[in-house]
Design a protein around this motif. Sequence first.
Motif, PDB file in Angstrom:
ATOM      1  N   ALA A  29       6.746   0.149  -8.774  1.00 20.56           N
ATOM      2  CA  ALA A  29       6.249   1.483  -8.438  1.00 20.56           C
ATOM      3  C   ALA A  29       5.090   1.416  -7.440  1.00 20.56           C
ATOM      4  N   CYS A  30       4.350   0.336  -7.462  1.00 21.56           N
ATOM      5  CA  CYS A  30       3.257   0.163  -6.490  1.00 21.56           C
ATOM      6  C   CYS A  30       3.765  -0.452  -5.184  1.00 21.56           C
ATOM      7  N   LEU A  32       6.834  -0.651  -3.687  1.00 19.88           N
ATOM      8  CA  LEU A  32       7.751   0.076  -2.802  1.00 19.88           C
ATOM      9  C   LEU A  32       7.037   1.097  -1.906  1.00 19.88           C
ATOM     10  N   PRO A  33       6.163   1.949  -2.430  1.00 15.87           N
ATOM     11  CA  PRO A  33       5.463   2.874  -1.527  1.00 15.87           C
ATOM     12  C   PRO A  33       4.472   2.155  -0.600  1.00 15.87           C
ATOM     13  N   LEU A  34       3.791   1.130  -1.129  1.00 18.96           N
ATOM     14  CA  LEU A  34       2.831   0.411  -0.286  1.00 18.96           C
ATOM     15  C   LEU A  34       3.525  -0.340   0.849  1.00 18.96           C
ATOM     16  N   HIS A  35       4.752  -0.781   0.586  1.00 16.12           N
ATOM     17  CA  HIS A  35       5.503  -1.527   1.589  1.00 16.12           C
ATOM     18  C   HIS A  35       5.785  -0.660   2.823  1.00 16.12           C
ATOM     19  N   ARG A  36       5.856   0.636   2.632  1.00 13.51           N
ATOM     20  CA  ARG A  36       6.068   1.537   3.774  1.00 13.51           C
ATOM     21  C   ARG A  36       4.811   1.678   4.614  1.00 13.51           C
ATOM     22  N   LEU A  37       3.641   1.445   3.993  1.00 18.02           N
ATOM     23  CA  LEU A  37       2.367   1.636   4.683  1.00 18.02           C
ATOM     24  C   LEU A  37       1.728   0.344   5.176  1.00 18.02           C
ATOM     25  N   LEU A  38       2.013  -0.752   4.478  1.00 21.76           N
ATOM     26  CA  LEU A  38       1.346  -2.025   4.757  1.00 21.76           C
ATOM     27  C   LEU A  38       2.375  -3.108   5.067  1.00 21.76           C
ATOM     28  N   PRO A  39       1.923  -4.219   5.690  1.00 22.73           N
ATOM     29  CA  PRO A  39       2.823  -5.371   5.800  1.00 22.73           C
ATOM     30  C   PRO A  39       3.252  -5.829   4.393  1.00 22.73           C
ATOM     31  N   TYR A  40       4.441  -6.425   4.295  1.00 22.42           N
ATOM     32  CA  TYR A  40       5.016  -6.717   2.983  1.00 22.42           C
ATOM     33  C   TYR A  40       4.114  -7.575   2.107  1.00 22.42           C
ATOM     34  N   ALA A  42       0.785  -7.855   2.123  1.00 23.53           N
ATOM     35  CA  ALA A  42      -0.353  -7.060   1.662  1.00 23.53           C
ATOM     36  C   ALA A  42       0.097  -6.108   0.551  1.00 23.53           C
ATOM     37  N   ALA A  43       1.246  -5.502   0.720  1.00 22.17           N
ATOM     38  CA  ALA A  43       1.785  -4.608  -0.303  1.00 22.17           C
ATOM     39  C   ALA A  43       2.084  -5.392  -1.588  1.00 22.17           C
ATOM     40  N   TYR A  44       2.644  -6.572  -1.438  1.00 22.92           N
ATOM     41  CA  TYR A  44       2.945  -7.436  -2.583  1.00 22.92           C
ATOM     42  C   TYR A  44       1.666  -7.803  -3.328  1.00 22.92           C
ATOM     43  N   THR A  45       0.648  -8.211  -2.594  1.00 23.07           N
ATOM     44  CA  THR A  45      -0.615  -8.634  -3.206  1.00 23.07           C
ATOM     45  C   THR A  45      -1.281  -7.476  -3.939  1.00 23.07           C
ATOM     46  N   ALA A  46      -1.326  -6.308  -3.312  1.00 23.08           N
ATOM     47  CA  ALA A  46      -1.938  -5.146  -3.952  1.00 23.08           C
ATOM     48  C   ALA A  46      -1.166  -4.745  -5.208  1.00 23.08           C
ATOM     49  N   ALA A  47       0.141  -4.716  -5.124  1.00 24.76           N
ATOM     50  CA  ALA A  47       0.961  -4.353  -6.281  1.00 24.76           C
ATOM     51  C   ALA A  47       0.811  -5.388  -7.396  1.00 24.76           C
ATOM     52  N   PHE A  48       0.739  -6.636  -7.035  1.00 28.13           N
ATOM     53  CA  PHE A  48       0.548  -7.709  -8.012  1.00 28.13           C
ATOM     54  C   PHE A  48      -0.779  -7.530  -8.736  1.00 28.13           C
ATOM     55  N   ALA A  49      -1.844  -7.242  -7.986  1.00 30.22           N
ATOM     56  CA  ALA A  49      -3.167  -7.067  -8.592  1.00 30.22           C
ATOM     57  C   ALA A  49      -3.180  -5.856  -9.533  1.00 30.22           C
ATOM     58  N   VAL A  50      -2.618  -4.751  -9.094  1.00 34.33           N
ATOM     59  CA  VAL A  50      -2.586  -3.548  -9.931  1.00 34.33           C
ATOM     60  C   VAL A  50      -1.784  -3.807 -11.201  1.00 34.33           C
TER      61      VAL A  50
END
Length: 163
Positions: A29-30, A32-40, A42-50
């Motif tokens: 859930a974190c 997929l939306p972040l991947h549209r806004l950030l490089p993959y 960065a989106a992976y790292t942020a989603a992993f942390a959350v």
Amino acid sequence: MRALPAPGRRGRLVCFAAVGGVNTLTFSACYLPLHRLLPYFAAYTAAFAVSMVGAFFLHTYVTYRTRPTWTKFLLFPLTQVTNYGVQSAGLVALVGWCGLDTALAPPVAALCAVPFSYLLSRRILHPPHRPGPARSGPARHAPERPGPAAQAGPPSARSGPAA
């Protein structure tokens, strides 16, 4: 409101697996939306942390029914490192040594990692009770009851004239 009783070992393992499922959904859930806004990555790292922070609180409150502390919070990523290490080693062993298909090996390796992750998270989030020094007197949780001497009044009234 009374706290729920702590689940037994089997119940804890079920809770652990359920939190893992919620954690996977949280990550997706974190991510997929972040991947549209950030490089993959960065989106992976942020989603992993959350999802890891969410997993910490879910495991603390739901699986082990214990209080979160900063020490537990700072040690909790070790469970993720262990999980990654065991899954990676399992993946290499299953594909390289056992000849398992590369599409089937990751979920099998993930299942093999669950006991290791569970044992480490239990050790971090719900350490075994270490008995303290022996105490004389009432237990902390027991209400104090005044004894006969405490009910009789001040010492001068109880003992008569000082000798």
